[in-house]
Design an enzyme around this catalytic site. Structure first.
Site, PDB file in Angstrom:
ATOM      1  N   SER A  65       0.792  -1.226   0.000  1.00  0.00           N
ATOM      2  CA  SER A  65       0.000   0.000   0.000  1.00  0.00           C
ATOM      3  C   SER A  65       0.828   1.282   0.000  1.00  0.00           C
ATOM      4  CB  SER A  65      -0.950  -0.009   1.199  1.00  0.00           C
ATOM      5  OG  SER A  65      -1.734   1.155   1.229  1.00  0.00           O
ATOM      6  N   GLY A 303      -7.488   3.906  -3.338  1.00  0.00           N
ATOM      7  CA  GLY A 303      -7.222   4.593  -2.079  1.00  0.00           C
ATOM      8  C   GLY A 303      -5.769   5.028  -1.955  1.00  0.00           C
ATOM      9  N   ASP A 304      -4.859   4.161  -2.409  1.00  0.00           N
ATOM     10  CA  ASP A 304      -3.437   4.517  -2.397  1.00  0.00           C
ATOM     11  C   ASP A 304      -3.188   5.712  -3.312  1.00  0.00           C
ATOM     12  OD1 ASP A 304      -3.063   2.297  -0.777  1.00  0.00           O
ATOM     13  OD2 ASP A 304      -2.475   0.995  -2.433  1.00  0.00           O
ATOM     14  N   GLY A 305      -3.844   5.716  -4.468  1.00  0.00           N
ATOM     15  CA  GLY A 305      -3.696   6.831  -5.396  1.00  0.00           C
ATOM     16  C   GLY A 305      -4.231   8.127  -4.816  1.00  0.00           C
TER      17      GLY A 305
END
Length: 362
Positions: A65, A303-305
């Site tokens: 992540s 979400g990581d982006g």
């Protein structure tokens, strides 16, 4: 850009090689998996990894992540701005992870475990959903002894921003504590992502220990609800997404060390993003632009982006509104890919003049 951002951002997490495949619902049922979830592999899940390799046509993608987030942030920042810490094996998979990081100009500072292979993560794609099953292997052996070495601690001292995922909480709490204390003592910015519901379910004690140091907390709606349950805020009722704004504000107002206000950012997929601050009354609610179904690859890595876009702007002193808009934009770019990938070529974010939140009282 006036400020020097070389080595300014440090990330800690579990570097994993993702094994991503489109599967049928029956495979999820066979391994008792949810369509949109993230768990650690137990003994019963270990055959799944070979099943994906033998019976499907998986894509092997660089993952983990925080490493995904730092790759995205680095794409938007000057070369050398971000450094990622984690543990890998002495194998080909580790080389693949390092090559993917280098392609994004992200510097890695891996601890290498000679006796365990690099960790892997099974990504089971069903429609627009993804179920993640992580087999940490070498990643779970990361030791504080690595970061405390003078040549490595120098990276910590040079940085101004620290980002740690909930996945790392069970791996090296000593590392988290040392970095958090350094950030507090030096008035730097310490950030954490809840990352998955199981983090608040099974490691709530460690989360509570870390929370007073956290300047910015990220999460999604499921993680917010689980966090509230961990704090026993449900008071005998079932919490749902209508409670996310209240939870965000309550978390923001929890006791905190240092002088900085705490910012809490909860995304909700295609629904509004909720932001609360201990220095403000109420919450900010930011709309998310709809992405046509025909353009969606899968939601893995979105979400990581989002956090990557947010951090890239935040590190440059932009307003929270601009940071949120950048997060939405880059998360949207990832959603259009297959797996936790960013578009090829140069990435450029341009804020709009009209993007603004609604302010709601709590």
């Amino acid at each position: 850009m006036s400020q020097n951002l070389r080595g300014a951002l440090i990330g800690f997490c579990n570097p994993l090689l993702d094994i991503s495949a489109v599967v049928e619902d029956g495979l999820l049922a066979e391994y008792k998996l949810k369509a949109n979830d993230a768990i650690m592999a137990s003994e019963e899940h270990l055959p799944l990894f070979q099943t994906l390799m033998d019976k499907y046509d998986p894509k092997l993608l660089p993952g983990g992540s925080a490493q995904n987030t730092l790759r995205g942030a680095q794409l938007l920042l000057p070369e050398g701005s971000a450094v990622f810490f984690g543990a890998v094996g002495a194998d080909e998979n580790a080389k693949k992870l390092k090559q993917a990081a280098e392609k994004a100009k992200l510097r890695t500072n891996y601890m290498v475990n000679e006796s365990k292979p690099t960790g892997t993560c099974a990504l089971l794609i069903t429609g627009h959903n993804r179920s993640m099953v992580a087999n940490l292997s070498a990643a779970e052996t990361y030791s504080f002894e690595h970061v405390r070495k003078p040549e490595n601690w120098k990276d910590i001292e040079n940085a101004q921003f620290y980002y740690i995922t909930g996945f790392f909480v069970a791996v090296s709490p000593d590392t988290i504590q040392a970095v958090a204390q350094h950030a507090l003592d030096q008035n730097k910015t310490f950030m954490m992502n809840i990352s998955a519901p199981f983090v608040a379910q099974f490691f709530m004690g460690l989360v509570e220990k870390t929370l007073p140091y956290i300047d910015i907390l990220f999460g999604n709606e499921s993680e917010a609800l689980t966090l509230a349950e961990g704090f026993k805020w449900a008071e005998g009722r079932t919490l749902d997404t209508s409670d996310v704004k209240w939870i965000a504000k309550r978390v923001a107002d929890l006791p905190k060390l240092g002088k900085k206000p705490r910012l809490v950012v909860f995304t909700q997929g295609a629904l509004d993003t909720v932001v609360a601050s201990s220095s403000e009354e109420g919450v900010r609610v930011y709309p998310v632009s709809k992405i046509p179904d025909s353009e969606i690859g899968d939601t893995n890595g979105a979400g990581d982006g989002f956090v990557a876009g947010f951090l890239a702007e935040y590190m440059q002193g932009r307003s929270v509104d601009t940071c949120i808009e950048a997060g939405h934009w880059l998360g949207g770019q990832v959603v259009r890919q297959i797996g936790p990938n960013y578009p090829e070529g140069e990435l450029n974010f341009t804020p709009s003049a009209s993007f603004a939140p609604a302010i709601e009282k709590i």
